[in-house]
Scaffold this motif. Structure first.
Motif, PDB file in Angstrom:
ATOM      1  N   UNK A  52       0.831  -1.197   0.000  1.00 32.16           N
ATOM      2  CA  UNK A  52       0.000   0.000   0.000  1.00 32.16           C
ATOM      3  C   UNK A  52       0.869   1.251   0.000  1.00 32.16           C
ATOM      4  N   UNK A  53       0.320   2.286  -0.600  1.00 35.43           N
ATOM      5  CA  UNK A  53       0.913   3.618  -0.548  1.00 35.43           C
ATOM      6  C   UNK A  53      -0.069   4.517   0.187  1.00 35.43           C
ATOM      7  N   UNK A  54       0.465   5.282   1.115  1.00 30.08           N
ATOM      8  CA  UNK A  54      -0.328   6.300   1.792  1.00 30.08           C
ATOM      9  C   UNK A  54       0.119   7.651   1.281  1.00 30.08           C
ATOM     10  N   UNK A  55      -0.838   8.480   0.938  1.00 31.35           N
ATOM     11  CA  UNK A  55      -0.587   9.875   0.621  1.00 31.35           C
ATOM     12  C   UNK A  55      -1.234  10.697   1.732  1.00 31.35           C
ATOM     13  N   UNK A  56      -0.539  11.730   2.177  1.00 28.88           N
ATOM     14  CA  UNK A  56      -1.010  12.526   3.312  1.00 28.88           C
ATOM     15  C   UNK A  56      -1.463  13.899   2.826  1.00 28.88           C
ATOM     16  N   UNK A  57      -2.783  14.083   2.867  1.00 30.37           N
ATOM     17  CA  UNK A  57      -3.430  15.258   2.284  1.00 30.37           C
ATOM     18  C   UNK A  57      -2.906  16.587   2.823  1.00 30.37           C
ATOM     19  N   UNK A  58      -2.897  16.774   4.111  1.00 28.79           N
ATOM     20  CA  UNK A  58      -2.499  18.072   4.673  1.00 28.79           C
ATOM     21  C   UNK A  58      -1.036  18.413   4.371  1.00 28.79           C
TER      22      UNK A  58
END
Length: 141
Positions: free
Chosen positions: A84-90
């Motif tokens: 999985x890849x997590x992208x962090x919006x803020x």
């Protein structure tokens, strides 16, 4: 200027849609290597991740790959979580606000790098993949 008066920051779902579009624009051979990869978008990394990655603030990490990359690969173990890849919006929005690039380009860049480093790809390899994706997004007139 009036278009900005009612504009809101992109939501988690909107960032996820950008990530999905960025992934779809990547070359077929790259996407095939990502079979089963899941893309998640959260506002911030959790405290455990921040500590593990040595981050000073919750804005220090734009994205993260978790899983077994092809470079370490082998068989998937029973009970192993999917790659999985997590992208962090803020943090992404904060970075975007301070730099001269589009949000779509930034999301593509972070996505390619998070996947690519764990596939054993060099920075030059990833730059070539990004360039190919951009050529698809913005064909020459």
């Amino acid at each position: 200027m009036s278009g900005w008066a009612d504009a809101k920051a992109p939501s988690l779902a909107e960032i996820e849609a950008l990530a999905d579009a960025a992934f779809a624009a990547l070359p077929d051979e790259f996407r095939r290597l990502c079979a089963g990869l899941r893309i998640h978008v959260d506002d911030f990394p959790d405290d455990e991740t921040l500590t593990e990655m040595g981050c000073e603030t919750e804005f220090d990490l734009l994205g993260l790959f978790r899983g077994v990359g092809l470079a370490q690969s082998g068989e998937v173990a029973t009970g192993q979580m999917p790659n999985a890849v997590w992208l962090y919006r803020r943090p992404l929005l904060d970075y975007w606000a301070e730099h001269d690039e589009t949000l779509g380009h930034l999301v593509t860049h972070v996505l390619v790098h998070e996947i690519g480093h764990h596939m054993g790809l060099s920075d030059d390899d990833m730059a070539a993949i990004e360039a190919a994706a951009e050529a698809i997004e913005t064909p020459e007139a």
